[in-house]
Design a protein around this motif. Structure first.
Motif, short mmCIF file in Angstrom:
data_model
loop_
_atom_site.label_atom_id
_atom_site.label_comp_id
_atom_site.label_asym_id
_atom_site.label_seq_id
_atom_site.Cartn_x
_atom_site.Cartn_y
_atom_site.Cartn_z
N LYS A 58 37.45 52.16 34.43
CA LYS A 58 38.69 52.50 35.14
C LYS A 58 39.06 53.96 34.91
CE LYS A 58 40.83 47.97 35.47
NZ LYS A 58 41.79 47.06 34.85
N ALA A 59 38.92 54.72 35.96
CA ALA A 59 39.32 56.13 35.86
C ALA A 59 40.39 56.38 36.91
CB ALA A 59 38.12 57.03 36.06
N ASN A 60 41.21 55.34 37.15
CA ASN A 60 42.20 55.43 38.22
C ASN A 60 43.58 55.85 37.74
OD1 ASN A 60 42.02 52.60 37.07
ND2 ASN A 60 43.96 52.44 38.18
N ILE A 61 43.85 55.73 36.45
CA ILE A 61 45.23 55.94 36.00
C ILE A 61 45.24 56.65 34.65
CG2 ILE A 61 45.37 53.61 34.99
CD1 ILE A 61 48.34 53.57 35.89
N GLY A 62 46.22 57.51 34.47
CA GLY A 62 46.31 58.29 33.24
C GLY A 62 46.83 57.46 32.09
N ASP A 63 45.98 56.55 31.63
CA ASP A 63 46.40 55.57 30.63
C ASP A 63 45.48 55.74 29.41
OD1 ASP A 63 47.43 53.38 29.35
OD2 ASP A 63 46.80 51.91 30.84
N SER A 64 45.82 56.73 28.58
CA SER A 64 44.91 57.19 27.54
C SER A 64 44.48 56.10 26.57
CB SER A 64 45.57 58.33 26.74
OG SER A 64 46.04 59.33 27.61
N HIS A 65 45.44 55.35 26.06
CA HIS A 65 45.10 54.36 25.03
C HIS A 65 44.20 53.27 25.59
CE1 HIS A 65 48.58 55.40 22.09
NE2 HIS A 65 48.11 56.47 22.68
N ALA A 66 44.43 52.91 26.85
CA ALA A 66 43.57 51.89 27.47
C ALA A 66 42.13 52.38 27.53
CB ALA A 66 44.08 51.56 28.87
N MET A 67 41.94 53.71 27.57
CA MET A 67 40.60 54.27 27.61
C MET A 67 40.08 54.59 26.22
SD MET A 67 40.10 53.87 30.68
CE MET A 67 38.42 54.51 30.70
N GLY A 68 40.76 54.12 25.19
CA GLY A 68 40.22 54.21 23.84
C GLY A 68 40.84 55.27 22.95
N TYR A 128 34.92 54.68 50.91
CA TYR A 128 34.02 55.30 49.91
C TYR A 128 34.31 54.74 48.51
CZ TYR A 128 31.88 59.18 47.23
OH TYR A 128 31.14 59.95 46.36
N CYS A 129 35.57 54.74 48.13
CA CYS A 129 35.93 54.28 46.77
C CYS A 129 35.68 52.78 46.61
CB CYS A 129 37.39 54.62 46.47
SG CYS A 129 37.65 56.38 46.19
N LEU A 130 35.90 52.02 47.69
CA LEU A 130 35.64 50.58 47.60
C LEU A 130 34.14 50.33 47.38
CD1 LEU A 130 37.90 48.88 50.32
CD2 LEU A 130 37.83 48.34 47.86
N ARG A 131 33.32 51.04 48.13
CA ARG A 131 31.88 50.86 47.95
C ARG A 131 31.44 51.32 46.56
NH1 ARG A 131 27.67 52.49 52.47
NH2 ARG A 131 26.41 52.20 50.59
N LEU A 132 32.01 52.43 46.13
CA LEU A 132 31.70 52.92 44.79
C LEU A 132 32.00 51.85 43.74
CD1 LEU A 132 30.96 55.44 42.96
CD2 LEU A 132 33.43 55.82 42.80
N LEU A 133 33.17 51.25 43.89
CA LEU A 133 33.56 50.20 42.95
C LEU A 133 32.60 49.02 43.01
CD1 LEU A 133 35.59 48.84 41.00
CD2 LEU A 133 36.88 48.08 43.00
N GLU A 134 32.30 48.59 44.21
CA GLU A 134 31.45 47.40 44.35
C GLU A 134 30.03 47.64 43.87
OE1 GLU A 134 32.04 46.71 48.48
OE2 GLU A 134 33.91 45.58 48.17
N GLU A 135 29.57 48.86 44.04
CA GLU A 135 28.17 49.12 43.70
C GLU A 135 27.97 49.63 42.28
OE1 GLU A 135 26.26 51.43 46.82
OE2 GLU A 135 27.32 50.26 48.36
N THR A 136 29.00 50.25 41.71
CA THR A 136 28.81 50.86 40.38
C THR A 136 29.82 50.38 39.34
OG1 THR A 136 30.33 52.68 40.77
CG2 THR A 136 28.07 53.00 41.53
N GLY A 137 30.91 49.75 39.78
CA GLY A 137 31.95 49.34 38.83
C GLY A 137 32.91 50.45 38.47
N ILE A 138 32.78 51.61 39.16
CA ILE A 138 33.70 52.73 38.85
C ILE A 138 34.95 52.62 39.72
CG2 ILE A 138 33.98 55.23 38.92
CD1 ILE A 138 30.94 55.44 38.50
N CYS A 139 36.09 52.68 39.08
CA CYS A 139 37.37 52.55 39.79
C CYS A 139 38.07 53.90 39.87
CB CYS A 139 38.23 51.51 39.07
SG CYS A 139 39.83 51.27 39.83
N LEU A 140 38.10 54.48 41.07
CA LEU A 140 38.81 55.74 41.32
C LEU A 140 39.88 55.49 42.37
CD1 LEU A 140 35.71 58.14 41.68
CD2 LEU A 140 36.92 57.47 39.59
N VAL A 141 40.70 56.50 42.64
CA VAL A 141 41.73 56.35 43.67
C VAL A 141 41.40 57.30 44.82
CG1 VAL A 141 44.19 56.33 44.16
CG2 VAL A 141 43.40 55.96 41.82
N LEU A 168 28.15 58.09 39.57
CA LEU A 168 28.85 58.63 40.73
C LEU A 168 27.91 59.53 41.53
CD1 LEU A 168 31.55 59.03 42.21
CD2 LEU A 168 32.16 60.74 40.51
N ARG A 169 27.15 60.39 40.81
CA ARG A 169 26.22 61.27 41.49
C ARG A 169 25.17 60.47 42.26
NH1 ARG A 169 23.61 65.11 37.50
NH2 ARG A 169 22.70 63.16 36.81
#
Lengths: 518, 518
Positions: B80-90, B454-467, B499-500
């Protein structure tokens, strides 16, 4: 200063040179006017009134600061009985709740032997539900999943097995946040089709404030003061029919136990209200933040949801009902944590997605408040190490409140010109006070409500801070004040004694004015 | 069921007998309709959009649950790289901050030798400022006095001696709460005199959401992507002049450092904006929640307030400026506490009373969030016992963010069809992505924005969540996404690599579609 010239010059330099106490003028040579003035302020904001923190409370703060600075007053301390703020009045926090919050805040304490195992178990569970196991992560917009699950279990137990789905639970920033969110959804239309919101009179002024802010139509239904502030179904019909002429009534709000009126609604009455809402297609908002605050031993709290269930599936599966709870009241009195939840039944699925979207803009309710809410719905069980202390603390708070409810009612009723209904629940007395006609005239000529003048004088002469009944609404020509029963028993007795003396003096003063020739 | 007959009979009994799965009908024999439907929902609520927690994020949650239940996907975790939620990212909490909050929550710990003296001193001070010395009391609507004083001292130090009056400080429930409150005050008028709010494009969607909810007019000024997302004063003039034709521009909002764009505004540019606001009588709202997040060594954060001061008293004493800060960002990343403050300069005194009244309806911001805010403005000093650890933790967080900002920019710019401006500050990259014309057509025919697809396909194919960029606004015909730089360095590298690969594959796929005959 000429704007156009300015642009050609390096801005920083010029401005530094021009510093001074010259009148602020813009490029047209006019004074720079304020953008935001009373004339340009959002009129809906202007229309908002909130007596619980109104002018009396501001004045009380001023007097308090004055006392600290050595100013002389006919008293040595201000006694604040204006707001349901238990800890500020000396109530101690529930140990278990604070242990869990401290453990969640600083998880290193999970290794400390001085915290009981049940508190640690609660904290571990809450942290498991948080992103990165930290209270510092945003939760989902509806709140932390496992806390919502705990709320659902609590509701099922409270309502003797009536099913509760955690998907219907939304954690909130205190109950106020939930109430405003639901009202916001319900307001639409213009003119005669504008949404009308039925609220009790007297009411807790959050409702009238939110209605003003949202430009909805306030529909007053009057509680029956002669009948312990009971809700009379005929009055609901009257108010509804009258309102239908000029708006579209869409919501009915009920506060049970009542604020500021302290009544506990009967099961029969709740059923009547729900039946009425069913018939008239009203959305029901049931403010149940005082559900743990019932003092009369012969009364009990019935949730609107449980009664709706018992009315059968044709009701339970259709009536849209939002009910609200909070960490701020009950026996914990944790106002500062801004914790709360709402359960919303029978919400249209698309509308539900809209509600979640609306909540998501504010990201999430404070997670430490969510943790506090979790403890309230998931307290220590009899076999757990913290049970005895928890039970003792809880009983002590509720026992003291019950005692103070009785003292307040009884003492007020000994004062000539004051009549107080039993404080069956919640945290307030809302006695009716007789204000002599001359005092009424005086106040009116000052453009003030008579009970505001009364409360102001009471504050100035005794240091007691109450809220005038006009801030909550009351029948024309009647006057009241709201006082909390939260001061310590000792201080409450002092307050009531001073209040009695003041009232008698006040009556005497105006009696002599009324009959100057005797 | 006949409503009138009902009333004559004991309601409870009848209803219990009538339970069953009959269709819900009211007394007119009609089906009971829902009160709240998409047709009757407040249209202003319907108009709200908030991409940061929009459909992509919902889908990411679904996929995550699916993975947990053993569903197969071409990846094993959602990043999840969609939200500025620092603690959730470790990111780990700052120890000192959490010690103070824990001490305030459970004051018995003040006796524990395992807490440092400086943390105890902070906690004692905060508790002294709370009613009944408890975090569980409501604070004043503006917040706890001593915390507001600490904020004022912090601002003075930050701004090298520019005076700050704690009377102008309001503690808030995160920055969002303050921003919405100020906007709410400023919205009035109808038709051509309706308030217009100037916001940057791209913007943080809280602004557009609040503008929709308040039915204000959104005035877009475009940031200059070709110039590192700088704010161009000529573009401000253009937007203002165009908007004047159909509304009354009253506010300008600036986000510095930028969200989602990550630029750090130059001092010169800030001065130009303030001059413009002065000339055009605009209220200035300066969102400075990323003030501690500046990564480019040759740039520094300038507060709008400091620049306003340096422009001289004719500016400093007149321009209405509200600036916002938060516990959620910076190096602490304490989103869940919902702490924040705003400083409001030159507010008309009567309007100020109205603001306090408006805030008082919600009683107070969460007091534990206020305590967290206090630690951020009043951290350990060099001579205090917690200083070294605090400094080490703070530097580690900011150092890692600076490194990740660079990795992100550099890696993205190696991908053909992606162009990323330097991430000078904040927590996000907002790269421009090339989407082939056929992909644009496909998306348009589905009624979706191409970057959403684009972002939906990215999510479905790679698991990366962007906005998708469309959630923030972008120039017509350009496409972007926002990604946070918050994943751990290791995970960020994985994300960027995936992503690349995805982007190259995506381009290839559409290249073959575009030229099917080659």
């Amino acid at each position: 200063m000429e704007g156009r010239q300015e642009e050609a010059r390096p801005v920083g330099t010029i401005l530094a040179n021009e510093r001074g106490d010259t009148c602020p003028k813009n490029s047209n040579g006019k004074m720079r006017e304020k953008t935001l003035t009373m004339d340009t302020l959002n009129p809906q904001v202007k229309a908002v009134e909130y007596a619980v923190r109104g002018p009396i409370v501001t004045k009380a703060g001023d007097i308090e600061r004055g006392l600290q600075q050595g100013q002389k007053h006919p008293f040595t301390e201000v006694i604040k009985a204006n707001i349901g703020d238990s800890h500020a009045m000396g109530q101690k926090p529930i140990t278990f709740l604070r242990q869990v919050v401290a453990l969640c805040s600083f998880p290193e304490l999970l290794n400390s032997p001085s915290f009981p195992e049940d508190a640690k178990q609660r904290a571990r569970r809450i942290l498991q539900g948080c992103g990165g196991q930290s209270l510092g992560s945003y939760s989902a917009s509806q709140g932390v999943d496992c806390i919502r699950q705990d709320v659902a279990v609590y509701i099922e137990q409270r309502d003797k097995g009536v099913p509760a789905d955690w998907d219907n639970i939304y954690l909130t920033t205190g109950a106020s946040d939930g109430i405003v969110s639901i009202l916001k959804m319900l307001v639409s239309g213009q003119g005669r089709s504008r949404s009308g919101v039925m609220i009790p009179i007297p009411q807790y002024p959050l409702y009238s404030a939110a209605i003003s802010e949202l430009e909805a139509v306030q529909i007053n239904y009057y509680l029956d003061e002669d009948n312990c502030w009971a809700l009379d179904i005929n009055e609901l019909h009257r108010a509804y029919q009258a309102a239908k002429e000029h708006c579209h009534p869409r919501v009915i709000c009920i506060i049970n136990p009542g604020n500021p009126t302290g009544q506990v609604q009967s099961r029969k009455c709740i059923e009547e209200v729900l039946h009425f809402a069913y018939e008239e297609n009203l959305f029901v908002m049931s403010d149940e933040v005082y559900q743990d605050n019932v003092y009369s031993p012969d009364l009990q709290f019935h949730s609107f949801k449980k009664v709706l269930y018992e009315m059968g599936p044709e009701y339970f599966n259709t009536v849209e009902l939002a009910s609200f709870h909070s960490t701020s009241k009950g026996y914990s009195g944790e106002c500062g944590f801004r914790g709360g939840y709402m359960e919303v039944l029978n919400l249209d699925l698309e509308v539900k997605a809209q509600l979640v979207k609306l909540l998501s803009v504010r990201l999430c309710p404070p997670v430490s408040g969510q943790a506090a809410m979790d403890v309230i719905v998931n307290p220590p069980l009899p076999h757990e190490p913290s049970y005895l202390q928890f039970h003792k603390e809880k009983s002590a708070v509720l026992g003291a409140l019950a005692e103070k409810a009785q003292i307040t009612e009884q003492t007020l009723n000994t004062v000539p010109g004051i009549k107080c209904n039993p404080v069956q629940g919640a945290m307030y007395a809302f006695p009716r006070i007789f204000i002599p006609p001359r005092a009424v005239e005086e106040a009116t000529s000052l453009g003030m409500s008579p009970d505001m003048v009364y409360c102001l004088r009471l504050l100035e002469e005794t240091g007691i801070c109450l809220v005038p009944g006009s801030g909550f609404g009351q029948r024309e020509g009647t006057y009241h004040f709201r006082m909390t029963i939260l001061p310590t028993t000792e201080k409450l007795k002092v307050l009531l004694e001073k209040l009695r003396d003041f009232h008698i003096k006040f009556l005497k003063e105006y009696a002599s004015l009324e009959e100057p020739k005797r």
